[in-house]
Design an enzyme around this catalytic site. Sequence first.
Site, PDB file in Angstrom:
ATOM      1  N   TYR A   1      13.149 -19.069  62.841  1.00  0.00           N
ATOM      2  CA  TYR A   1      13.420 -18.425  61.299  1.00  0.00           C
ATOM      3  C   TYR A   1      14.491 -17.392  61.841  1.00  0.00           C
ATOM      4  O   TYR A   1      15.158 -17.170  61.686  1.00  0.00           O
ATOM      5  CB  TYR A   1      13.159 -19.181  60.122  1.00  0.00           C
TER       6      TYR A   1
ATOM      7  N   GLN B   1      17.196 -21.353  46.128  1.00  0.00           N
ATOM      8  CA  GLN B   1      16.854 -20.253  44.543  1.00  0.00           C
ATOM      9  C   GLN B   1      17.805 -18.939  45.020  1.00  0.00           C
ATOM     10  O   GLN B   1      17.454 -19.312  43.268  1.00  0.00           O
ATOM     11  CB  GLN B   1      15.181 -19.955  45.632  1.00  0.00           C
TER      12      GLN B   1
ATOM     13  N   LYS C   1      17.897 -15.236  62.448  1.00  0.00           N
ATOM     14  CA  LYS C   1      18.368 -14.360  61.555  1.00  0.00           C
ATOM     15  C   LYS C   1      18.362 -13.579  62.773  1.00  0.00           C
ATOM     16  O   LYS C   1      19.852 -12.320  62.237  1.00  0.00           O
ATOM     17  CB  LYS C   1      17.363 -13.708  61.021  1.00  0.00           C
TER      18      LYS C   1
ATOM     19  N   ILE D   1      11.283 -12.817  48.188  1.00  0.00           N
ATOM     20  CA  ILE D   1      12.341 -13.475  45.918  1.00  0.00           C
ATOM     21  C   ILE D   1      11.282 -13.895  45.791  1.00  0.00           C
ATOM     22  O   ILE D   1      11.275 -15.245  46.042  1.00  0.00           O
ATOM     23  CB  ILE D   1      13.826 -13.392  46.656  1.00  0.00           C
TER      24      ILE D   1
ATOM     25  N   ASP E   1      27.925 -29.805  55.001  1.00  0.00           N
ATOM     26  CA  ASP E   1      27.489 -29.714  55.785  1.00  0.00           C
ATOM     27  C   ASP E   1      27.527 -28.950  56.216  1.00  0.00           C
ATOM     28  O   ASP E   1      28.420 -28.697  57.287  1.00  0.00           O
ATOM     29  CB  ASP E   1      26.737 -31.241  56.427  1.00  0.00           C
TER      30      ASP E   1
ATOM     31  N   GLY F   1      24.736 -23.454  50.368  1.00  0.00           N
ATOM     32  CA  GLY F   1      23.231 -23.105  49.855  1.00  0.00           C
ATOM     33  C   GLY F   1      23.331 -23.004  48.351  1.00  0.00           C
ATOM     34  O   GLY F   1      22.128 -21.788  47.783  1.00  0.00           O
TER      35      GLY F   1
HETATM   36  C1  AKB Z   1      10.436 -17.201  53.994  1.00  0.00           C
HETATM   37  O1  AKB Z   1       9.105 -16.862  53.886  1.00  0.00           O
HETATM   38  O2  AKB Z   1      10.693 -17.739  54.806  1.00  0.00           O
HETATM   39  C2  AKB Z   1      11.729 -15.973  53.403  1.00  0.00           C
HETATM   40  C3  AKB Z   1      11.965 -14.700  54.406  1.00  0.00           C
HETATM   41  C4  AKB Z   1      11.019 -13.426  53.797  1.00  0.00           C
HETATM   42  O3  AKB Z   1      13.355 -14.660  54.272  1.00  0.00           O
HETATM   43  N1  AKB Z   1      11.639 -16.210  51.834  1.00  0.00           N
END
Ligand code: AKB
Length: 330
Positions: A148, A17, A152, A178, A58, A13
Amino acid sequence: MKVKEIKRILVTGSVGQIGSELTLALRERFGAENVVATGRKTPPSDALKNSGPFYFIDVAKRETLEEVVRKHNIDTIVHMAAILSAVGEQNPMRCWDVNINGTLVVLECAREHDMARVIIPSSIAAFGPETPRDRTPNDTILKPRTMYGVTKVAGELLGDYYFRKYGLDVRGLRYPGIISHETLPGGGTTDFAVAIYFEAVRNKRYTCFVREDTRLPMMYMPDCIKATIDLTVADISKLKHHSDFNVGAMSFSAGELAASIKKQIPEFVCTYEPDFRQAIADTWPMSLDDSAAREEWGWKPAFDLEAMTKDMLDVLGRRYREGKVVVLGA
Ligand code: AKB
């Protein structure tokens, strides 16, 4: 556990960003030829392209990672590739595939090659609405509502599992939103806090996709890079946590962010039109208790909101005056 020296690092990655700036910082510290950048897209900047090796991979396909690991004798992986929260909600299966299968590929590859270290960032998305939202503790309820976030939490648990079961030195920190001026973020809920600066400089207006009173933990990129590298090189004998460090820096509402910009650009106007990302933000912490990171590896941020706004507007303002395109944010 025998501590192994970090000699050759692979960053997944690396065009994202954080990855794009982290790769350059790692090259500075460990030597350009010792930090191999990888990604699925063309590197956004000449600095990244020309300063060291780059490969297309990938991360969910083991053979593409394996080839580069063998070729460069990699002993450390910094795994930055991930689908973020907003895009993850639009395509949860893809989010699962990249984030979970990619993480497993990285961990298995690192285990089989007996690597020195693996860094897998987590996020404030690991928390959910049942978690205390004010000064969210390091060790608390992890019941996220986004795919997500689910990936995590799984990544944190997998990192700790590989550490305990195989002695693989896996470390991770929970990034807040960030903020940076080099590479735009892609597909996160906290992206408004970057886009607002670009639009303030370009148009003196911004329509924010979360409510004015939405308060989230945030961090400026130089602190994010410092936190990531400091944890990477921290003395393992001092670490009680491994894959799940809270790292705080500042916490502000969208309205306070707009006000800090208005202090420097008085004509700036921010309006608010919350969309689906509001529901995501509402399940995340407002601020973090990062005392574990402070105690175990000396974490201390340098930037607060005022200092960050000054720096962001200085850099973007200069770029705008020089006629360099300021790309529209999210
Ligand atoms: C998002 O907004 O998905 C990311 C994070 C807080 O992990 N910037």
